[in-house]
Design a protein around this motif. Structure first.
Motif, PDB file in Angstrom:
ATOM      1  N   THR A   3       6.310  26.776  10.890  1.00 42.77           N
ATOM      2  CA  THR A   3       7.697  25.803  11.789  1.00 42.77           C
ATOM      3  C   THR A   3       8.657  27.040  11.587  1.00 42.77           C
ATOM      4  OG1 THR A   3       8.174  24.876   9.832  1.00 42.77           O
ATOM      5  CG2 THR A   3       6.783  23.827  11.204  1.00 42.77           C
ATOM      6  N   ALA A   4       9.747  27.032  12.103  1.00 38.69           N
ATOM      7  CA  ALA A   4      11.454  28.126  12.203  1.00 38.69           C
ATOM      8  C   ALA A   4      12.271  27.153  12.508  1.00 38.69           C
ATOM      9  CB  ALA A   4      10.618  29.281  13.433  1.00 38.69           C
ATOM     10  N   LEU A   5      13.104  27.569  12.574  1.00 36.38           N
ATOM     11  CA  LEU A   5      14.837  26.792  12.364  1.00 36.38           C
ATOM     12  C   LEU A   5      15.551  28.243  13.313  1.00 36.38           C
ATOM     13  CD1 LEU A   5      15.654  25.503   8.921  1.00 36.38           C
ATOM     14  CD2 LEU A   5      14.466  24.131  10.521  1.00 36.38           C
ATOM     15  N   VAL A   6      16.063  27.767  14.996  1.00 39.37           N
ATOM     16  CA  VAL A   6      16.593  29.526  15.029  1.00 39.37           C
ATOM     17  C   VAL A   6      17.909  28.638  15.435  1.00 39.37           C
ATOM     18  CG1 VAL A   6      16.730  30.517  17.266  1.00 39.37           C
ATOM     19  CG2 VAL A   6      14.768  29.545  16.599  1.00 39.37           C
ATOM     20  N   ILE A   7      18.988  28.672  14.286  1.00 40.84           N
ATOM     21  CA  ILE A   7      20.700  28.866  14.492  1.00 40.84           C
ATOM     22  C   ILE A   7      21.117  29.512  15.680  1.00 40.84           C
ATOM     23  CG2 ILE A   7      22.394  29.332  13.189  1.00 40.84           C
ATOM     24  CD1 ILE A   7      20.376  27.498  12.017  1.00 40.84           C
ATOM     25  N   GLY A   8      21.509  29.124  17.043  1.00 39.24           N
ATOM     26  CA  GLY A   8      22.316  29.637  17.930  1.00 39.24           C
ATOM     27  C   GLY A   8      21.706  28.796  18.983  1.00 39.24           C
ATOM     28  N   THR A  28      12.730  24.611  16.473  1.00 43.95           N
ATOM     29  CA  THR A  28      13.687  24.082  16.779  1.00 43.95           C
ATOM     30  C   THR A  28      14.743  24.289  16.923  1.00 43.95           C
ATOM     31  OG1 THR A  28      12.415  22.319  15.798  1.00 43.95           O
ATOM     32  CG2 THR A  28      14.157  21.824  16.679  1.00 43.95           C
ATOM     33  N   VAL A  29      15.469  24.632  17.944  1.00 44.15           N
ATOM     34  CA  VAL A  29      16.954  25.682  17.820  1.00 44.15           C
ATOM     35  C   VAL A  29      18.077  24.177  17.623  1.00 44.15           C
ATOM     36  CG1 VAL A  29      18.571  26.609  19.839  1.00 44.15           C
ATOM     37  CG2 VAL A  29      15.923  26.825  19.848  1.00 44.15           C
ATOM     38  N   LEU A 152      13.336  31.283   9.269  1.00 46.53           N
ATOM     39  CA  LEU A 152      14.818  31.036   9.701  1.00 46.53           C
ATOM     40  C   LEU A 152      14.878  31.984   9.907  1.00 46.53           C
ATOM     41  CD1 LEU A 152      17.617  28.915   8.449  1.00 46.53           C
ATOM     42  CD2 LEU A 152      18.171  31.327   9.386  1.00 46.53           C
ATOM     43  N   VAL A 153      14.991  31.951  12.120  1.00 48.73           N
ATOM     44  CA  VAL A 153      16.103  32.938  13.028  1.00 48.73           C
ATOM     45  C   VAL A 153      17.468  32.647  12.500  1.00 48.73           C
ATOM     46  CG1 VAL A 153      16.064  34.204  14.871  1.00 48.73           C
ATOM     47  CG2 VAL A 153      13.944  33.121  13.887  1.00 48.73           C
TER      48      VAL A 153
END
Length: 403
Positions: A3-8, A28-29, A152-153
Motif C-alpha cells: 500500500t502507498a500513501l500519496v500526499i497531494g 490512496t491520495v 509514502l509519496v
C-alpha cells in the motif's frame, strides 16, 4: 499487496497513483484542500515529453480535449525585432505536439482518471507529519486522523511537508526575482495566428501570449522584483494597482501587451516565483519526494508539469522491479536527479534573463538568436525527445528504459 500513501492531488499525485497501481500497489491520495483547489485562471504548457509519459501509463487521452496545440515560440525584443523562433519539441510519431491548457482542467482530468481506475482521493486531509513505524510509515493529519501504509509519496509541492519530514533541515525554496501575473482576454486581433507563443523581452518586463482556437488571448507577464514579497503583500495590492503597473511597464514597447491587458476582464493578482535548485535528501524511511516537492523549476522552463509526470512513471517502474522500498527509491533518484536539476538550472537562467538591466539587455538581444538555434537542437534531442519504456526492467545499479 503493498500500500502507498500519496500526499497531494495536483499533477504529480494522481499520476503517481496510477503508476503505482499499475506497478501492483494500492495507493490512496490525500489532498489538503477541502475541495478542488484548481488555481482557476492559471495555465501551463505540457510538452511532448510529458504527453509521452502519460501515454506510457495509458492515460494520454486525458489531455486530448482540454488543451490546444502550441508547437512553437517566437521571441522578440521590446522594439518588435524578431530574435528567433524555436519549436516546443519535435512532434510525437502520430503528429502530437505540446499543448497549452488551463491548470484547473488538467488537475480535474487527472483526478477523474485516477478515480475511474478505482483510486481513492480524500480531500481535507492536510498532512502535519509523517514518520516511520515498524514495517511502514504513518501519516498524521491536521484533523487528528492518521493513515499507515508500506510507503509514502510526497507529491505536495514546493512547500512540501513531506520534504521537511524527510529532512527537517532542508533548504527552503529560492526566490527567483520576477513575479507572475496573467489572464485571458476575449477574442482580440493581436496580429498572430492561433497556436504560436509570442515572447517579448520588453524594456522593463517580459510578456508572453498565445491565441487560442476561439480567438481568446491567453497571456502572462513577469514584472521584475528583486526583493522577495512578504506573505500577503502581492494580494493586498489589488487589481487597479496591477493594471496600472503593467501599463507602465509595457507602455514603451512595440507589443500588443497593453491592449491585451486592457481587454482582460476580472481581477488580476500577481504571485512570486520560486524554485528548488537541489534538494539534499529525496527519500528516507520509506518516504520519497516527486515533482515540485523534489525539484521545483521556475515557469520559464515550461517543464514543471512534464517533469512531475516523468517522475511518477519512473517511480512506478522502480517500485515494480525493486522490492525493497529504499533500494527502489535510490534507483528512482539515480534515474531522475541529474535530468531534473538541469531543467531547474535552465529555468533559473531564463527567469534571470527576463529581469536584465540595459547593458545585459543589449548583449542578450545580440546573442539570443545564436543561443535559440543551438538550444532548439539540444532540447529536441535531450529534453523533448526523452522517452520512458515502461516495460524495460529497472535494476539497482543502472538506469534503463530510455531512448
Amino acid at each position: 499487496m503493498r500500500t502507498a500513501l500519496v500526499i497531494g492531488a495536483g499533477i504529480a499525485g494522481p499520476v503517481a497513483a496510477v503508476a503505482l497501481q499499475r506497478a501492483g500497489l494500492t495507493p490512496t491520495v490525500y489532498e489538503a484542500h477541502e475541495g478542488p483547489a484548481d488555481e482557476v485562471g492559471a495555465f501551463l504548457t505540457l510538452q511532448v515529453n510529458g504527453i509521452d509519459a502519460l501515454r506510457t501509463l495509458g492515460i494520454g487521452h486525458v489531455v486530448s480535449e482540454i488543451g490546444f496545440p502550441t508547437p512553437r515560440m517566437r521571441f522578440r525584443s521590446g522594439t518588435g525585432k524578431l530574435l528567433g523562433e524555436v519549436s516546443t519539441g519535435a512532434a510525437l510519431p502520430d503528429g502530437t505536439v505540446g499543448v497549452t491548457l488551463r491548470r484547473s482542467d488538467l488537475y480535474r482530468a487527472l483526478r477523474d482518471e485516477a478515480r475511474r481506475r478505482g483510486i481513492t482521493i480524500e480531500h481535507g486531509r492536510r498532512l502535519t507529519d509523517a514518520r516511520a513505524v515498524p514495517g511502514g510509515v504513518r501519516a498524521e493529519f491536521a484533523d487528528g486522523t492518521t493513515a499507515t501504509a508500506d510507503l509514502l509519496v510526497g507529491a505536495d509541492g514546493i512547500r512540501s511537508r513531506v520534504r521537511r519530514a524527510i529532512d527537517p533541515a532542508a533548504a527552503p525554496a529560492r526566490y527567483v526575482p520576477v513575479l507572475n501575473i496573467g489572464g485571458f482576454a476575449p477574442a482580440l486581433d493581436v496580429g498572430t495566428a492561433p497556436g504560436g507563443y509570442e515572447m517579448i523581452f520588453g524594456k522593463r518586463a517580459f510578456f508572453g501570449h498565445v491565441v487560442a482556437p476561439d480567438g481568446a488571448v491567453w497571456w502572462f507577464a513577469n514584472p521584475p522584483r528583486r526583493s522577495e514579497p512578504a506573505p500577503g503583500e502581492l494580494a493586498a495590492l489589488g487589481t487597479a494597482h496591477w493594471r496600472a503597473r503593467l501599463n507602465d511597464l509595457f507602455a514603451g514597447d512595440r507589443t500588443a501587451a497593453c491592449a491585451i491587458i486592457a481587454a482582460t476582464p476580472g481581477e488580476l493578482e500577481a504571485w512570486a516565483t520560486y524554485d528548488l535548485p537541489s534538494v539534499r535528501h529525496w527519500h528516507r524511511d520509506r518516504m520519497i519526494l516527486i515533482g515540485d516537492a523534489a525539484h521545483a523549476t521556475s515557469p520559464a522552463s515550461g517543464q514543471g508539469a512534464s517533469m512531475a509526470i516523468e517522475d511518477a512513471v519512473e517511480l512506478g517502474r522502480c517500485l515494480r522491479d525493486v522490492p525493497e522500498p529504499d533500494a527502489a527509491f535510490a534507483a528512482y533518484e539515480r534515474l531522475r536527479r541529474s535530468r531534473v536539476e538541469q531543467v531547474v538550472a535552465d529555468g533559473a537562467r531564463s527567469s534571470n534573463a527576463k529581469a536584465a538591466g540595459p547593458v545585459v539587455r543589449v548583449l542578450r538581444d545580440a546573442l539570443l538568436p545564436i543561443f535559440l538555434r543551438r538550444q532548439g537542437d539540444r532540447a529536441a534531442a535531450w529534453l523533448h525527445g526523452h522517452h520512458i519504456d515502461w516495460d524495460a526492467p529497472v535494476t539497482t545499479t543502472a538506469g534503463a528504459g530510455h531512448r
